[in-house]
Design a protein around this motif. Sequence first.
Motif, PDB file in Angstrom:
ATOM      1  N   ARG A 108       0.687  -1.190   0.088  1.00 25.26           N
ATOM      2  CA  ARG A 108      -0.016   0.019  -0.053  1.00 25.26           C
ATOM      3  C   ARG A 108       0.974   1.302  -0.054  1.00 25.26           C
ATOM      4  N   LEU A 109       0.184   2.302  -0.698  1.00 22.46           N
ATOM      5  CA  LEU A 109       0.943   3.411  -0.722  1.00 22.46           C
ATOM      6  C   LEU A 109       0.306   4.428   0.182  1.00 22.46           C
ATOM      7  N   SER A 110       0.973   4.638   1.369  1.00 21.15           N
ATOM      8  CA  SER A 110       0.299   5.559   2.530  1.00 21.15           C
ATOM      9  C   SER A 110       0.809   6.851   2.486  1.00 21.15           C
ATOM     10  N   VAL A 111      -0.033   7.760   2.561  1.00 19.47           N
ATOM     11  CA  VAL A 111       0.307   9.281   2.721  1.00 19.47           C
ATOM     12  C   VAL A 111      -0.064   9.918   3.950  1.00 19.47           C
TER      13      VAL A 111
ATOM     14  N   ASP B  78       2.669  22.555  -0.399  1.00 19.86           N
ATOM     15  CA  ASP B  78       1.877  22.827  -1.329  1.00 19.86           C
ATOM     16  C   ASP B  78       1.717  21.909  -2.339  1.00 19.86           C
ATOM     17  N   ILE B  79       0.951  22.066  -3.418  1.00 24.81           N
ATOM     18  CA  ILE B  79       0.555  21.133  -4.453  1.00 24.81           C
ATOM     19  C   ILE B  79       1.842  20.734  -5.132  1.00 24.81           C
TER      20      ILE B  79
ATOM     21  N   GLY C 176       5.301  12.601  -5.061  1.00 24.06           N
ATOM     22  CA  GLY C 176       4.792  11.463  -5.634  1.00 24.06           C
ATOM     23  C   GLY C 176       5.602  10.919  -6.642  1.00 24.06           C
ATOM     24  N   LYS C 177       6.224  11.822  -7.524  1.00 27.57           N
ATOM     25  CA  LYS C 177       7.113  11.103  -8.462  1.00 27.57           C
ATOM     26  C   LYS C 177       8.457  10.414  -8.122  1.00 27.57           C
ATOM     27  N   LEU C 178       8.888  11.006  -6.805  1.00 24.42           N
ATOM     28  CA  LEU C 178       9.991  10.627  -6.072  1.00 24.42           C
ATOM     29  C   LEU C 178       9.713   9.150  -5.613  1.00 24.42           C
ATOM     30  N   VAL C 179       8.663   8.950  -5.050  1.00 26.76           N
ATOM     31  CA  VAL C 179       8.069   7.848  -4.370  1.00 26.76           C
ATOM     32  C   VAL C 179       7.777   6.683  -5.484  1.00 26.76           C
ATOM     33  N   ALA C 180       7.552   7.021  -6.692  1.00 21.82           N
ATOM     34  CA  ALA C 180       7.315   6.149  -7.758  1.00 21.82           C
ATOM     35  C   ALA C 180       8.569   6.022  -8.383  1.00 21.82           C
TER      36      ALA C 180
ATOM     37  N   ARG D  76      -3.466  18.290  -1.817  1.00 15.63           N
ATOM     38  CA  ARG D  76      -2.189  17.740  -1.816  1.00 15.63           C
ATOM     39  C   ARG D  76      -2.309  16.320  -1.947  1.00 15.63           C
ATOM     40  N   VAL D  77      -3.002  15.444  -1.381  1.00 16.05           N
ATOM     41  CA  VAL D  77      -3.239  14.112  -1.485  1.00 16.05           C
ATOM     42  C   VAL D  77      -3.739  13.774  -2.776  1.00 16.05           C
ATOM     43  N   LYS D  78      -4.469  14.419  -3.409  1.00 20.11           N
ATOM     44  CA  LYS D  78      -4.814  14.047  -4.860  1.00 20.11           C
ATOM     45  C   LYS D  78      -3.673  14.211  -5.825  1.00 20.11           C
ATOM     46  N   ALA D  79      -2.738  15.119  -5.515  1.00 21.73           N
ATOM     47  CA  ALA D  79      -1.667  15.582  -6.299  1.00 21.73           C
ATOM     48  C   ALA D  79      -0.563  14.579  -6.436  1.00 21.73           C
TER      49      ALA D  79
END
Length: 120
Positions: free
Chosen positions: A28-31, A70-71, A78-82, A105-108
């Motif tokens: 799971r990707l947890s935020v 910020d977004i 998000g890109k770094l974790v991917a 921010r969660v959606k971004a």
Amino acid sequence: MAKNLQTGARRKARVRRALLSAANGRPRLSVHRSSKQIYAQIIDDAKGVTLAAASTLDKDFRSTAKTGADIAAAQAVGKLVAERATAAGVKDVVFDRGAYIYHGRVKALAEAAREGGLNF
């Protein structure tokens, strides 16, 4: 104040229970977001280990960004974790938003992780 904490904890547990039943063995990707930072981890619940993680506190991120709240910061995380997940051999995950609504921010972060190559 205590009632708000209980409500958030119940919402988080409800979301996590639903996604763990639908995960079918996927990590799971947890935020987690605070007022100043955002954090993301890819967790393998079967083994109890973190496979990849990224946050606005990483040295790579802090040297380039103005703020972590910020977004644009969420998109970078998000890109770094991917990237780190694909390096660890993870492509398919389930998204754990916790007690946060899928907005801002969660959606971004989620959309940037999808663009980075994660499937969920």
